[in-house]
Design a protein around this motif. Structure first.
Motif, PDB file in Angstrom:
ATOM      1  N   MET A  66       0.856  -1.120   0.058  1.00 51.23           N
ATOM      2  CA  MET A  66      -0.029  -0.001  -0.159  1.00 51.23           C
ATOM      3  C   MET A  66       1.095   1.257   0.008  1.00 51.23           C
ATOM      4  O   MET A  66       1.958   1.170   0.698  1.00 51.23           O
ATOM      5  CB  MET A  66      -0.871  -0.019   1.177  1.00 51.23           C
ATOM      6  CG  MET A  66      -1.868  -0.747   1.336  1.00 51.23           C
ATOM      7  SD  MET A  66      -2.698  -0.825   2.681  1.00 51.23           S
ATOM      8  CE  MET A  66      -4.144  -1.582   2.480  1.00 51.23           C
TER       9      MET A  66
ATOM     10  N   PRO B 126       1.037   9.389  -0.091  1.00 54.46           N
ATOM     11  CA  PRO B 126       2.094  10.203  -0.448  1.00 54.46           C
ATOM     12  C   PRO B 126       3.405  10.195   0.350  1.00 54.46           C
ATOM     13  O   PRO B 126       4.472  10.385  -0.315  1.00 54.46           O
ATOM     14  CB  PRO B 126       1.407  11.669  -0.110  1.00 54.46           C
ATOM     15  CG  PRO B 126       0.381  10.909   1.031  1.00 54.46           C
ATOM     16  CD  PRO B 126       0.174   9.715   0.786  1.00 54.46           C
ATOM     17  N   THR B 127       3.510   9.833   1.551  1.00 52.78           N
ATOM     18  CA  THR B 127       5.018   9.705   1.972  1.00 52.78           C
ATOM     19  C   THR B 127       5.456   8.474   2.546  1.00 52.78           C
ATOM     20  O   THR B 127       6.375   8.319   3.188  1.00 52.78           O
ATOM     21  CB  THR B 127       4.874  10.588   3.431  1.00 52.78           C
ATOM     22  OG1 THR B 127       3.868   9.982   4.231  1.00 52.78           O
ATOM     23  CG2 THR B 127       4.488  12.144   3.108  1.00 52.78           C
ATOM     24  N   TYR B 128       4.500   7.417   2.550  1.00 53.92           N
ATOM     25  CA  TYR B 128       5.407   6.057   2.768  1.00 53.92           C
ATOM     26  C   TYR B 128       4.841   5.044   1.950  1.00 53.92           C
ATOM     27  O   TYR B 128       3.712   5.067   1.167  1.00 53.92           O
ATOM     28  CB  TYR B 128       4.953   5.907   4.211  1.00 53.92           C
ATOM     29  CG  TYR B 128       3.341   5.438   4.484  1.00 53.92           C
ATOM     30  CD1 TYR B 128       3.242   3.921   4.723  1.00 53.92           C
ATOM     31  CD2 TYR B 128       2.170   6.251   4.202  1.00 53.92           C
ATOM     32  CE1 TYR B 128       1.957   3.602   5.062  1.00 53.92           C
ATOM     33  CE2 TYR B 128       1.049   5.806   4.592  1.00 53.92           C
ATOM     34  CZ  TYR B 128       0.809   4.465   4.958  1.00 53.92           C
ATOM     35  OH  TYR B 128      -0.407   4.031   4.966  1.00 53.92           O
ATOM     36  N   ARG B 129       5.311   3.768   2.154  1.00 53.67           N
ATOM     37  CA  ARG B 129       4.938   2.880   1.131  1.00 53.67           C
ATOM     38  C   ARG B 129       5.065   1.457   2.323  1.00 53.67           C
ATOM     39  O   ARG B 129       6.075   1.417   3.282  1.00 53.67           O
ATOM     40  CB  ARG B 129       6.127   2.626   0.284  1.00 53.67           C
ATOM     41  CG  ARG B 129       5.635   2.025  -1.033  1.00 53.67           C
ATOM     42  CD  ARG B 129       6.833   2.463  -1.998  1.00 53.67           C
ATOM     43  NE  ARG B 129       8.058   2.116  -1.495  1.00 53.67           N
ATOM     44  CZ  ARG B 129       8.805   1.117  -2.139  1.00 53.67           C
ATOM     45  NH1 ARG B 129       8.346   0.387  -2.939  1.00 53.67           N
ATOM     46  NH2 ARG B 129       9.969   1.003  -1.686  1.00 53.67           N
TER      47      ARG B 129
ATOM     48  N   ARG C 148      -9.472  -9.522   5.765  1.00 54.96           N
ATOM     49  CA  ARG C 148     -10.616  -8.715   4.928  1.00 54.96           C
ATOM     50  C   ARG C 148     -10.417  -8.901   3.308  1.00 54.96           C
ATOM     51  O   ARG C 148     -11.173  -9.061   2.521  1.00 54.96           O
ATOM     52  CB  ARG C 148     -10.787  -7.399   5.495  1.00 54.96           C
ATOM     53  CG  ARG C 148     -11.944  -6.823   4.687  1.00 54.96           C
ATOM     54  CD  ARG C 148     -12.660  -5.515   5.701  1.00 54.96           C
ATOM     55  NE  ARG C 148     -11.739  -4.402   5.405  1.00 54.96           N
ATOM     56  CZ  ARG C 148     -11.819  -3.402   4.628  1.00 54.96           C
ATOM     57  NH1 ARG C 148     -12.658  -3.437   3.612  1.00 54.96           N
ATOM     58  NH2 ARG C 148     -10.763  -2.240   4.528  1.00 54.96           N
TER      59      ARG C 148
ATOM     60  N   ARG D 299     -10.526  -7.811  10.249  1.00 54.97           N
ATOM     61  CA  ARG D 299     -10.799  -6.319   9.868  1.00 54.97           C
ATOM     62  C   ARG D 299      -9.673  -5.736   8.830  1.00 54.97           C
ATOM     63  O   ARG D 299     -10.219  -4.788   7.979  1.00 54.97           O
ATOM     64  CB  ARG D 299     -11.151  -5.432  10.721  1.00 54.97           C
ATOM     65  CG  ARG D 299     -12.355  -5.526  11.699  1.00 54.97           C
ATOM     66  CD  ARG D 299     -12.685  -4.669  12.436  1.00 54.97           C
ATOM     67  NE  ARG D 299     -12.197  -4.615  13.530  1.00 54.97           N
ATOM     68  CZ  ARG D 299     -12.622  -5.197  14.843  1.00 54.97           C
ATOM     69  NH1 ARG D 299     -13.907  -5.762  14.754  1.00 54.97           N
ATOM     70  NH2 ARG D 299     -11.953  -5.187  15.871  1.00 54.97           N
ATOM     71  N   GLY D 300      -8.571  -6.254   8.783  1.00 52.15           N
ATOM     72  CA  GLY D 300      -7.606  -5.607   8.051  1.00 52.15           C
ATOM     73  C   GLY D 300      -7.371  -5.956   6.503  1.00 52.15           C
ATOM     74  O   GLY D 300      -7.806  -7.007   6.242  1.00 52.15           O
ATOM     75  N   LEU D 301      -6.972  -5.036   5.854  1.00 53.11           N
ATOM     76  CA  LEU D 301      -6.644  -5.290   4.164  1.00 53.11           C
ATOM     77  C   LEU D 301      -5.130  -5.680   4.265  1.00 53.11           C
ATOM     78  O   LEU D 301      -4.629  -6.605   3.426  1.00 53.11           O
ATOM     79  CB  LEU D 301      -6.500  -3.928   3.494  1.00 53.11           C
ATOM     80  CG  LEU D 301      -8.024  -3.413   3.200  1.00 53.11           C
ATOM     81  CD1 LEU D 301      -7.957  -1.890   2.518  1.00 53.11           C
ATOM     82  CD2 LEU D 301      -8.821  -4.207   2.188  1.00 53.11           C
ATOM     83  N   ARG D 302      -4.439  -5.303   5.343  1.00 52.14           N
ATOM     84  CA  ARG D 302      -3.029  -5.801   5.723  1.00 52.14           C
ATOM     85  C   ARG D 302      -3.381  -6.453   7.013  1.00 52.14           C
ATOM     86  O   ARG D 302      -3.864  -6.353   7.717  1.00 52.14           O
ATOM     87  CB  ARG D 302      -2.171  -4.699   5.829  1.00 52.14           C
ATOM     88  CG  ARG D 302      -1.795  -3.802   4.650  1.00 52.14           C
ATOM     89  CD  ARG D 302      -0.752  -2.760   4.775  1.00 52.14           C
ATOM     90  NE  ARG D 302      -1.100  -1.854   5.902  1.00 52.14           N
ATOM     91  CZ  ARG D 302      -0.504  -1.022   6.688  1.00 52.14           C
ATOM     92  NH1 ARG D 302       0.740  -0.850   6.171  1.00 52.14           N
ATOM     93  NH2 ARG D 302      -0.759  -0.116   7.450  1.00 52.14           N
TER      94      ARG D 302
ATOM     95  N   ASP E  29      -9.837   6.005   3.941  1.00 51.49           N
ATOM     96  CA  ASP E  29      -8.313   6.597   4.622  1.00 51.49           C
ATOM     97  C   ASP E  29      -7.844   7.339   3.604  1.00 51.49           C
ATOM     98  O   ASP E  29      -7.324   6.678   2.665  1.00 51.49           O
ATOM     99  CB  ASP E  29      -7.634   5.510   5.402  1.00 51.49           C
ATOM    100  CG  ASP E  29      -6.607   6.165   6.084  1.00 51.49           C
ATOM    101  OD1 ASP E  29      -6.211   7.154   5.940  1.00 51.49           O
ATOM    102  OD2 ASP E  29      -6.002   5.564   6.918  1.00 51.49           O
TER     103      ASP E  29
ATOM    104  N   ALA F  90      -4.903   8.460   3.502  1.00 51.65           N
ATOM    105  CA  ALA F  90      -3.539   8.371   3.334  1.00 51.65           C
ATOM    106  C   ALA F  90      -3.169   7.216   2.409  1.00 51.65           C
ATOM    107  O   ALA F  90      -2.035   7.025   2.149  1.00 51.65           O
ATOM    108  CB  ALA F  90      -2.859   8.174   4.698  1.00 51.65           C
TER     109      ALA F  90
ATOM    110  N   GLU G 108      -3.423   5.522  -1.137  1.00 53.18           N
ATOM    111  CA  GLU G 108      -3.614   5.957  -2.490  1.00 53.18           C
ATOM    112  C   GLU G 108      -3.802   4.492  -3.385  1.00 53.18           C
ATOM    113  O   GLU G 108      -4.765   4.477  -4.137  1.00 53.18           O
ATOM    114  CB  GLU G 108      -2.819   6.851  -3.189  1.00 53.18           C
ATOM    115  CG  GLU G 108      -2.952   8.262  -2.620  1.00 53.18           C
ATOM    116  CD  GLU G 108      -1.919   9.236  -3.043  1.00 53.18           C
ATOM    117  OE1 GLU G 108      -0.845   8.669  -3.404  1.00 53.18           O
ATOM    118  OE2 GLU G 108      -2.164  10.341  -2.558  1.00 53.18           O
TER     119      GLU G 108
END
Lengths: 412, 413
Positions: free
Chosen positions: B65, B68-71, B79, B211-214, B247, B249, B251
């Motif tokens: 994921m 803008p400032t992190y990967r 989920r 619940r998480g996508l990660r 969220d 944050a 993208e």
């Protein structure tokens, strides 16, 4: 004498060319392995920047909501009140546990599988560095050594910017010789052109911090301030606990059980950093040991092969050697001639190899090794190969020296 | 003719014992290293039980994921798999399992560390474990969050000695499970099935995993046919393009169903987050490394061969003088060299057997079961022949060019 030996070599240039190729290739192999060895030895020698003895890491998995785990949390994030209360209880239980000296939090902790990389833009230049969220107690627990400024403290509570502590490598990279204290670390804009979402300001510098341990590279690193008691902060995911020396594995289990009793539906994993370190180092060293073993066997094979070839050439040149003996050359001179030939051959091959390697600034190897170490590495490998070649010429040269002129001449 | 060559070759080799020994040592060592490497690759990537349908299995190992400032790169969340990977066309079954985590247990005051993995019931259908006792847990047990566990052989021994384990209880990570099945040990390098203890997903202490996508899950997709792989990837990609992040944050989200080899190639070549994986690059890299490794032994052998030929110059001169063509001589020498290489290969095979046994013994790779199988054997033999030919061609060519008169005189050039 040398000219004579050179002419002899030139006379059999085809066969000698292949020998030189062999010596050249073994030199390159040895150099590569030696460089790897130097890298690891150097890594082991340099300080880590923290003390891992008697520190346990406690991974905390909260019954967390999607939102808090999907976002890098800042100190302003409002946590879920219930989770905050549970976390407070957990920290209280950990701090008051017999044998525990001090509790701090940092995510990712040393040797962690997780990595956080921050990408900033500063003065038109891309800046990538590793980060961890740490709380006010971390410097004490890990024994971090500050060379300038201070660690995070309650002073930072009202700040409108995010305080960070950087290691000297990052300070050097960003600020050069300038004093980094009080300066802004990230640029005004994000790499994608958006205005920066937060301001990072340096409050302290630690001498070194190598999160991947002795065999990992030195990295540019920054700690940002977080709070162990804010469930939304990354710091709350991983506690680091300094225990009294000699606290055993039984206590680990008891601590885990105690925390579990406080937060029934969370999960905890208590592991001494010493164990994490041992298994990480094993993982990193195993391939190096394997490569070293293979290279050692390769060198042995080359030595055997060379001595076979030299031996062969000595037997074939019996008559020539016999003639020289008959003309009054001593056994010692014959031996010296054989060794000189193989020595010259190797020197030429090695000269070519060194010329090659000096040209190529191999993938930035020179940068992290330093020019002096690189050159030393180069010459030590070359000397080792020369020694190997002479060693493999030793036994055949004895045989050559023992050839009796009478027998040799009659052999023809 | 070939038979005569063979007997001749053996005689020649027996005459120069030291030389033959040195050449054999070189060949043998080279092939031992290559065989051990091949056995390791086979151990990691070849279809062995429980991964018998590896050829039509894809897995979603990780998601990337970026904002803008992190990967961030991490294993998939439940989920993501549950909502977006179910019912993909061409997929027979989807299994979801967590990554193995270490858990502690106390048996008679002794600390036992094991890996524990939480899985659904389809996990046991996608993979074919070898049950020594009992069987897997079923859908119903996963739904009801029954505290049941499948353990491996070694865990049974650690907890219960040699006694049967089904129906007895183990405690791990502060939870109590009833053992329902015991499977044969799976080596740690088989990253997809490996664990010591397998329990239902639903027995997790908290509910957050849903619940998480990660998260810390892998999804295993058993396709009907390899040919469906591109269609499966395309469909999954179009589905995750519609994920609602809730969220600002985040993208983009990238997750690609990969084969095991493709996944490993991503990890090694830092291709994480790229949509396409390039397993052929890892294959090329491995082949290249093997080739590089063979350069030095080959040059060494060429040199030894040249010496041997020069020694036999008179013999060659005689044969040439009596009208043997260059090609006959080249053929004869190549046969000789290949015989040597194959002999070395056979020796290497025996040696590799012991080396692999020794690696197993050290316990460096838990539960490793390195062994030589016909595939590795044939590969090694082919390699030996190639090695023999490659290291023989240049010296043989040089030999055939010897001038008969000079050769008879003991040609030095």
């Amino acid at each position: 004498v040398i000219r004579h030996a050179l002419r002899l070599i030139w006379n059999r240039k085809r066969a000698n060319l292949m020998l030189m190729v062999e010596i050249l290739v073994s030199f390159l192999v040895l150099f590569a392995v030696a460089t790897l060895g130097v890298f690891y030895a150097d890594g082991y020698r340099r300080p880590l920047g923290y003390e891992w003895e008697n520190v346990w890491s406690v991974d905390v998995e909260q019954n967390a909501t999607e939102r808090s785990s999907e976002r890098p949390a800042g100190p302003t994030d409002a946590g879920d009140a219930e989770a905050a209360e549970t976390l407070r209880q957990v920290l209280l239980a950990a701090r008051s546990f017999p044998g525990v000296v001090r509790v701090a939090a940092a995510f990712p902790g040393p040797w962690s599988d997780a990595q956080m990389v921050r990408q900033d833009e500063r003065g038109g230049r891309r800046l990538d560095y590793r980060v961890a969220t740490a709380d006010d107690g971390l410097a004490d627990v890990l024994g971090l050594r500050l060379t300038a400024g201070r660690w995070f403290s309650a002073e930072d509570d009202g700040a409108t910017w995010t305080p960070v502590v950087v290691n000297e490598r990052l300070a050097q990279e960003v600020f050069g010789g300038e004093d980094p204290l009080g300066q802004r670390l990230n640029g005004e804009r994000e790499p994608d052109g958006q205005p920066a979402r937060e301001e990072l300001r340096v409050v302290g510098v630690v001498d070194e911090y190598r999160p991947d341990g002795e065999y990992g590279a030195s990295v540019s690193f920054a700690f940002t301030r977080g709070h162990a008691d804010n469930p939304a902060s990354n710091a709350a995911r991983s506690l680091l606990v300094r225990v009294a020396p000699g606290t055993g594995a039984q206590t680990q289990e008891k601590l885990a059980a105690r925390l579990q009793a406080v937060a029934r539906d969370w999960s905890f994993r208590v592991t001494p950093l010493a164990e994490v370190r041992a298994s990480a180092n094993r993982l990193r060293l195993a391939p190096v040991v394997a490569v070293g073993l293979v290279a050692a066997s390769l060198m042995l094979m080359v030595a055997l092969g060379l001595s076979g070839v030299v031996w062969q050439s000595v037997t074939r040149r019996r008559s020539e050697i016999g003639l020289r003996r008959a003309q009054g050359a001593t056994a010692g001179q014959i031996q010296a001639q054989v060794l000189l030939e193989i020595g010259l051959l190797s020197s030429v091959a090695l000269a070519v190899g060194i010329a090659l390697l000096v040209q190529v600034p191999l993938l930035g190897i020179v940068d992290w090794l330093g020019a002096r170490v690189y050159l030393a590495d180069l010459f030590v490998s070359a000397a080792a190969i020369l020694g190997l070649a002479l060693l493999s010429g030793l036994y055949p040269s004895f045989i050559a020296a023992r050839i009796s002129p009478v027998e040799a001449l009659r052999y023809e | 003719v070939l038979r005569r060559y063979l007997t001749l070759a053996l005689k020649v080799l027996a005459r120069r014992k030291v030389f033959t020994a040195i050449s054999l040592i070189g060949i043998c060592f080279t092939l031992v290293v290559l065989t051990v490497a091949a056995a390791l690759l086979d151990h990691v990537f070849a279809p062995h039980p429980p991964e018998v349908r590896l050829d039509r299995t894809l897995a979603i190992f990780s998601v990337e994921m970026s904002g803008p400032t992190y990967r961030s790169m991490s294993p998939a969340g439940y989920r993501l798999l549950d909502q977006y990977a179910r019912g993909l066309p061409g997929v027979e079954r989807l299994a979801i399992c967590s990554l193995p985590g270490t858990v502690n247990s106390w048996v008679d005051g002794r600390k036992v560390e094991s890996y524990l993995r939480r899985t659904d019931a389809d996990f046991w259908r996608v993979l074919s474990f070898d049950f020594l006792e009992g069987g897997p847990f079923a859908d119903g047990e996963v739904e009801r969050a029954s505290m049941v566990a499948v353990i491996n052989e070694s865990t049974r021994r650690r907890f219960f000695g040699e006694a049967p384990a089904v129906g007895r209880a183990i405690e791990a990570d502060g939870q109590r499970f009833t053992v329902v099945g015991v499977v044969r040990d799976v080596p740690i390098l088989r990253i997809v099935p490996f664990s010591d203890i397998w329990v239902p997903l639903t027995t997790a202490k908290s509910d957050g995993w849903r619940r998480g996508l990660r998260g810390h899950f892998w999804g295993l997709l058993l396709a009907r046919d390899r040919a469906d792989f591109p269609a499966i990837r395309a469909e999954f990609a179009s589905r995750i393009a519609r994920v609602d992040f809730q969220d600002e944050a985040v993208e983009t989200l990238v997750a690609v169903p990969d084969t095991l080899f493709a996944h490993v190639s991503r990890l090694f070549l830092f291709q994480r987050g790229e949509g396409e994986s390039h397993p052929e690059r890892l294959a090329a890299l491995l082949a290249g490394l093997g080739f590089l490794f063979m350069v030095l032994p080959a040059v060494n052998l060429v040199n030894l061969n040249m010496s041997r030929i020069l020694e036999r110059a008179p013999e060659i001169g005689v044969r040439k003088a009596f009208g043997a063509s260059s090609w006959t001589l080249v053929g004869q020498f190549l046969v000789e060299n290949v015989v040597l290489a194959v002999l070395g290969g056979l020796l290497a095979f025996v040696a590799a057997h012991f080396v692999l046994g020794a690696i197993d013994q050290t316990g460096l790779i838990p539960y490793s079961d390195l062994r030589l199988n016909p595939r590795v054997f044939l590969g090694g033999l082919a390699l030996a022949v190639v090695f023999g030919v490659v290291s023989g061609v240049y010296p043989a060519w040089r030999m055939s060019r010897l001038h008969p008169v000079e050769a008879l005189k003991g040609g030095t050039r």
